[in-house]
Enzyme design. Sequence first.
Site, PDB file in Angstrom:
ATOM      1  N   HIS A   1       0.827  -1.216   0.000  1.00 19.09           N
ATOM      2  CA  HIS A   1       0.000   0.000   0.000  1.00 19.09           C
ATOM      3  C   HIS A   1       0.858   1.262   0.000  1.00 19.09           C
ATOM      4  CE1 HIS A   1       0.467   0.021   4.505  1.00 19.09           C
ATOM      5  NE2 HIS A   1       0.423   1.336   4.307  1.00 19.09           N
TER       6      HIS A   1
ATOM      7  N   ASP B   1       0.129  -7.438   1.424  1.00 22.14           N
ATOM      8  CA  ASP B   1       0.588  -6.066   1.695  1.00 22.14           C
ATOM      9  C   ASP B   1       2.106  -5.991   1.765  1.00 22.14           C
ATOM     10  OD1 ASP B   1       0.243  -3.341   1.940  1.00 22.14           O
ATOM     11  OD2 ASP B   1       0.046  -3.386   4.112  1.00 22.14           O
TER      12      ASP B   1
ATOM     13  N   SER C   1       4.852   2.950   7.890  1.00 19.89           N
ATOM     14  CA  SER C   1       4.500   1.795   7.067  1.00 19.89           C
ATOM     15  C   SER C   1       5.685   1.386   6.197  1.00 19.89           C
ATOM     16  CB  SER C   1       3.302   2.112   6.177  1.00 19.89           C
ATOM     17  OG  SER C   1       2.128   2.209   6.933  1.00 19.89           O
TER      18      SER C   1
END
Length: 322
Positions: free
Chosen positions: A65, A96, A175
């Site tokens: 993502h 992911d 992230s």
Amino acid sequence: MSTAADTEREALDAYSRTVTEVAAALAPSVASLRLTRRTRGGRVTEGAGSAVVLSGDGFLLTNAHVVGRPDTEGVASFTDGRELGLGVVGRDPLSDLAVLRADGDDLAAAPLGDASELRVGQLVVAIGNPNGFAGSVTAGVVSALGRSLPARVGRTVRVIDNVIQTDAALNPGNSGGALADSAGRVVGINTAIAGIGLGLAVPINAATRGVIAALMRDGRVRRGYLGIAGGRRPLPPQWRRETGAEHAVEVVEVLPGSPAERAGLRPEDLILAVDGRPVRSVEDLQQLMAADRIGVAVTLSILRAGRATTVTLVPAELDLGR
């Protein structure tokens, strides 16, 4: 004579030493990402995040993502001041995870650990670039293990298994960064903020190592496709006694033109096993649909209208454009 205050001070000193040692060892292996993509009007900013160095020759691991699109490009910045151009090798939204390649050949690779060895309460250290602040370090504990995180691409929904929950502070930009154990081994890739003091990380384990290897080798991850929507359902008492299982997967929907439709699967069928391997949940079924099942006939043991039977089915390759 040692006092309680001395003991507490020694414990805090040991904690601090561990965190600082992990941070010093891993900070050179965590990059800050600035991502862009080409448009007719020029380059536009796609986003930012973090990445972990997989190998000295430039392979980086981050979240799918964070990358967003396969044609994303950008710059990876390191704590030694280097800024290296990068491109996408492969991305897998259903785990992911994504692999990038930076234009460098002497990077500091991070050692990978095994999240299956983690225990609740264990110390973990998160390293990333929250809000653009490169090399930020936070520490906490493993709050819970075995969490599930849904991932969706179009009509395809898959569950990321064994997600790590931690209270180490995560913020936007973390992230793709590293979640490390006290030995400085990367055991997770920080992926989501689920609330204050509640961060989630994709585990580094045998399954995700397979995903990483496939992305590095092929730029994609191949999975088998049945063409059903299903859910976990308790088995009737008689079949609990006969199978020793508590649950099976109920077929809720059979998609038109799918391998499941061609094989004659029907809504309300209960899938008990695939080639003799028990299926207790949708996650079990997903794990069994690995690349080596594509195009190979498998036998599904099912319960239909109270009677046990079998169905032979040939999984197709999952197309994320479905």
